[in-house]
Enzyme design. Structure first.
Site, PDB file in Angstrom:
ATOM      1  N   ALA A 133      44.129  36.231  38.523  1.00 34.98           N
ATOM      2  CA  ALA A 133      44.859  37.140  38.062  1.00 34.98           C
ATOM      3  C   ALA A 133      46.298  37.388  38.605  1.00 34.98           C
ATOM      4  O   ALA A 133      47.339  37.403  37.907  1.00 34.98           O
ATOM      5  CB  ALA A 133      44.234  38.450  37.657  1.00 34.98           C
ATOM      6  N   GLY A 174      37.708  39.389  41.744  1.00 31.67           N
ATOM      7  CA  GLY A 174      36.469  38.562  41.116  1.00 31.67           C
ATOM      8  C   GLY A 174      35.318  38.332  42.160  1.00 31.67           C
ATOM      9  O   GLY A 174      34.220  38.233  41.831  1.00 31.67           O
ATOM     10  N   GLU A 175      35.763  38.574  43.616  1.00 24.73           N
ATOM     11  CA  GLU A 175      34.673  38.200  44.678  1.00 24.73           C
ATOM     12  C   GLU A 175      34.715  39.596  45.402  1.00 24.73           C
ATOM     13  O   GLU A 175      33.746  39.533  46.328  1.00 24.73           O
ATOM     14  CB  GLU A 175      35.175  36.947  45.444  1.00 24.73           C
ATOM     15  CG  GLU A 175      35.042  35.635  44.747  1.00 24.73           C
ATOM     16  CD  GLU A 175      36.046  34.677  45.415  1.00 24.73           C
ATOM     17  OE1 GLU A 175      37.187  35.000  45.734  1.00 24.73           O
ATOM     18  OE2 GLU A 175      35.491  33.511  45.685  1.00 24.73           O
TER      19      GLU A 175
END
Lengths: 165, 743
Positions: B524, B703-704
């Protein structure tokens, strides 16, 4: 052989080794049903056969002469989503989208099972189960979502079931 | 005026156009724009392109673990009905996948089999059934291995080498750890182990390869990083990168496993070239487990030393990890240990054990996911030993700048995440270990910090406004379920004042400008910035056409407003439309600031007093990751990460047979990823934050973040519930039973 798929008649002569999933994906061109494991372990291939949810990778096409098969494509289209499909979009009940057709077909079959009064491992009342979040989770556990949209999938199904009741 | 805008992040970007946009799209919990395609089965994944004359390829993996192939017995299966050929190329086939972002070919050469399941041939047939049958019948003859197999981590763990420095140095030392440990009134010296894990994305690795009449190889592939994958594949095939096009519009999950070119793409491309027709090749699930990539198993020794008040004076994090010969990647367990807590004396080391197992590489949050299992459980153990609350321990050790480099944090709200979470979760109800009971369950609460380094990658995009006033975004960036289609549309729509439904986002085609690809939580921030920059350029072009300064321009609902005029974009851009390219690149800000996303995980678990079974009852994650671009997709990313944390803590365990190197559990019935019933309703909270050092969006990776520390919160809750500290993950009931209080 003759199959009714999403309301349409199909005449196909499959190899006797062809799974129903491969018939749909490779011979009929309906790739909405997904192959995640080909072993009945992930649920991505779930379709409805005569209204019941089935892992289409675990059943041979030749066993389904004249059966009425509904795939994700038969439930709704991008411009005309079924209530369950729309609820998955609204609640973000998916991420990569690969398990999603199986989840949605499975959810449709599952709600019908509850309506018929089929109990589950977590049912308090085995003949008249109530559709709690725990029931939804238990009954949807044959459909793996590695992106792990599970809480959102439960939200989507609960909403559709509630509207239906 | 140039129609491209480039930015290297050498300086902070104090203002962001996203704060002054008028369209109202940013941050909103908007539905995924590609959602209707996905829920109706109309999104097209790698194996779903209907190509004329496509043949079916099924891969043959070695059914032995080591040895030189003497013969692939193709003749016996070529006569089977429908079989076209058995193709192998001992020199060119990929021994194992490449790591993400590399531009070199994956390690090639399959004659000397290096691990069980290595892909050595592809059978091509007119039907999948014929190819599968023949592939099962192919006999691969081989010599006895020259050396004894290294199949058992336990027997090999003393033979280590120091891997080459990678994202972090393999070895790091500051001050005098041993001395500080000797002097500290409170010390902890414990070892945690984590097993190999598999990403287990729902879509198996798949490639449809088609050499067209112009000699271009078109790959419909399940790949996360098409720009670099294209280069890897071209090198593997010995062709120019300009002759390879990768199309990856939809990818059925990746989690790191689809970062680099994998054996099926090389095999399918070679077979398609040899046979002169397209070849579709999907790995069987067992091959995904055996012949793609695993997260390395780890053995992590944690040493913590603290003064009487709990202030850390020593942090030691020594990791043993494993990989195949010739592969540099090491699981960077100590990544976040470098900056999470203050302590003057530090050692963070990684050593490599060479094993004849499949490749080890990136799986969601490489390093942090397993490293924070160890670090965050160790912090919990230390807090217990000192007799203070684990949140208090983290407060005491909150550094005011990077404890090693002394550079400032770009933004950091770890303690706020912990405090906010504690309040929301009811942390004050946490009781002494083993003292809370609910029927047959012992109940406990656990907490852990989350940190995931923020990265920026080079990324480019093109944005066009056409005569209808509609926008198109093009980049070979991918959406692997992360929400890229939606957030790139939101950014373009916000900056250009165009409703989201009038922005088309085209991803996953290497004919478009090269994007960052999906990995490392940089998607992103990186690809979003490239779209931002292209739109910034378009805004200048529009301002010029309006005859106003760009700063005085408002774009909303398809209209440009400025100088008391309101003109439709359609009219402004005219028949020729407008287009611009944007490109972002990392710069000095990477070194001038320590960039990371932070969070706090809270878990409540029940441990069954009879069986030792662990059930997660509720979880809360509080995260601060800069600007949240879409509250809905960001939340889903966190749910997914937290669920990976449940798997890592309780169920996921890829087992290598120590006698023969065979994977014991190479399917989804035996490798246990969390299912719906394993996951309660999870809560996610985002703290407001902007990071001006990260990128012009002021957003950091997410995301992580959700997986980092999540499993540790569960492990700490298990300890709080029943008083049993399991340091060997996953925490299965057999490891708890003996320690449970007597019935």
């Amino acid at each position: 052989m003759h199959f009714t798929i999403n309301g349409q008649s199909h005449e196909v002569e499959p190899d006797i080794r062809t799974s129903l999933l491969d018939l749909l994906r490779e011979h009929v061109g309906l790739t909405g049903s997904k192959k995640g494991c080909d072993h009945g372990q992930c649920g991505a291939c779930t379709v409805l056969i005569n209204g019941r949810r089935v892992n289409s990778c675990l059943t041979l096409a030749v066993m389904h002469q004249d059966d009425d098969i509904t795939t994700i494509e038969g439930l709704g289209t991008p411009d005309n989503l079924s209530p369950m499909q729309a609820a998955f979009v609204k609640h973000d009940g998916y991420q990569c989208g690969y398990c999603t057709p199986g989840q949605i077909c499975s959810a449709m079959g599952m709600l019908d099972e509850v309506k018929k009064g089929w109990g589950s491992h977590v049912s308090k009342d085995l003949t008249n189960p109530e559709l709690t979040d725990e029931e939804i989770s238990e009954r949807m556990s044959g459909n793996i979502c590695r992106c792990s949209a599970y809480p959102n999938i439960v939200d989507a199904i609960r909403e559709v079931a509630g509207a239906d009741a | 005026m140039s129609n491209s805008t480039n930015l290297t992040m050498d300086k902070p970007t104090p203002t962001s156009l996203l704060d002054t946009g008028a369209q109202g799209l940013i941050g909103e919990p908007l539905q995924r724009t590609e959602g209707p395609l996905k829920v109706s089965g109309n999104a097209t994944y790698a194996a779903e392109y209907a190509l004329e004359k496509v043949a079916y390829g099924v891969l043959v993996g070695s059914d032995f673990t080591l040895g030189k192939i003497t013969k692939v017995d193709a003749e016996s299966v070529k006569s089977l009905p429908g079989v076209i050929d058995v193709v192998t190329d001992f020199d060119s086939f990929a021994r194992n996948p490449q790591q993400g972002g590399e531009t070199k070919a994956p390690t090639q050469g399959v004659e000397d089999v290096a691990y069980r399941g290595e892909i050595v041939a592809i059978v091509v047939a007119e039907s999948f059934e014929a190819a599968r049958d023949a592939a099962h019948r192919v006999v691969v003859e081989h010599d006895a291995p020259k050396a004894e197999g290294r199949y058992d981590f336990e027997t090999q763990r003393h033979k280590t080498d120091k891997p080459a420095d990678d994202q972090i140095p393999a070895h790091f030392s500051q001050g005098d750890l041993a001395g500080a440990m000797a002097e500290a009134p409170h010390v902890l010296d414990v070892t945690y182990t984590t097993p190999s894990q598999n990403s287990a994305a729902m879509e198996p690795h798949a490639t449809t390869a088609h050499w067209d009449e112009d000699g271009i190889l078109n790959i419909y592939g399940a790949y996360q990083m098409p720009s670099s994958d294209k280069q890897q594949l071209a090198k593997a095939l010995g062709v120019s990168a300009s002759k390879v096009r990768i199309i990856a519009r939809y990818i059925g999950g990746g989690f790191g496993s689809k970062l680099g070119i994998a054996p099926e793409a090389v095999a399918a491309a070679i077979a398609a070239r040899q046979l002169g027709r397209p070849v579709k090749c999907v790995m069987a699930r067992s091959q995904v487990f055996e012949a793609t990539v695993r997260r390395s198993n780890t053995e992590q020794r944690m040493r913590l030393g603290a003064d009487a008040q709990g202030k850390l004076t020593a942090i030691g994090h020594d990791s043993l990890v494993s990989n195949l010969d010739g592969e540099d990647f090491f699981e960077p367990c100590g990544m976040a240990t470098h900056f999470l807590y203050a302590a003057e004396n530090r050692e963070i080391n990684h050593d490599m054990v060479r094993l004849d197992w499949l490749l080890a590489g990136s799986m969601r949050a490489p390093g942090e996911a397993v490293g924070q299992l160890a670090l965050e459980c160790a912090m919990d153990e230390l807090a217990e030993a000192i007799g203070i609350d684990p949140i208090e321990l983290r407060h005491i050790n909150e550094p005011d700048c990077d404890p090693e480099t002394q550079v400032p944090f770009s933004s950091r709200q770890l303690t706020r995440c912990l405090d906010e979470g504690a309040r929301k979760f009811g942390w004050d109800k946490r009781a002494a270990p083993g003292t809370t009971r609910d029927g047959e369950w012992l109940v406990g609460l656990g907490v852990a910090a989350a940190a995931r380094g923020n990265m920026l990658q080079k990324s480019a995009a093109k944005v066009t406004i056409n005569v209808l006033g509609k926008a198109t975004v093009e980049t070979d960036m991918t959406d692997i379920g992360t929400g890229t289609y939606t957030i790139l549309g939101q950014i373009a729509g916000e900056l250009l004042g165009i409703p989201l439904e009038d922005v088309e986002v085209k991803l996953g085609d290497t004919n478009s400008p090269p994007g960052a690809g999906s990995g490392g939580s940089w998607g992103a921030g990186s690809s979003g910035s490239s779209v931002y920059l292209a739109c910034e350029n378009l805004r200048e072009q529009i301002a010029e056409k309006m005859g106003v300064a760009a700063e005085g321009l408002t774009l909303k609902d398809g209209h440009a407003i400025g100088d008391n005029r309101r003109v439709s974009l359609s009219e402004l851009v005219g028949d020729r439309g407008l287009s611009a390219e944007g490109a972002i690149a990392p710069g000095k800000q990477e070194k001038d600031t320590r960039q990371s996303s932070y969070g706090a995980h809270f878990a409540e678990v029940g441990v069954n007093t009879t069986t030792g079974e662990v059930r997660v009852r509720r979880m809360l994650g509080v995260f601060a990751a800069g600007r949240i671009l879409n509250e809905k997709t960001a939340r889903s990313q966190c749910l997914g990460g937290m669920t990976f944390g449940i798997g890592a803590a309780l169920t996921e365990d890829l087992i290598h047979d120590p006698r023969n190197g065979k994977l014991v559990n190479r399917d989804l019935a035996e490798y246990h990823v969390p299912v719906n019933a394993d996951v309660p309703q999870l809560d996610v909270v985002f703290l407001e934050e902007r990071d001006v050092h990260a990128n012009p969006l002021h957003a950091k990776g997410i995301g992580e973040l959700g997986i980092s520390g999540a499993g540790a919160a569960i492990a700490n809750a298990v300890y709080n519930a029943c008083g049993v500290r399991v340091r060997d993950f996953p925490i299965t009931l057999d490891k708890i039973l003996d320690g449970l209080p007597a019935m």
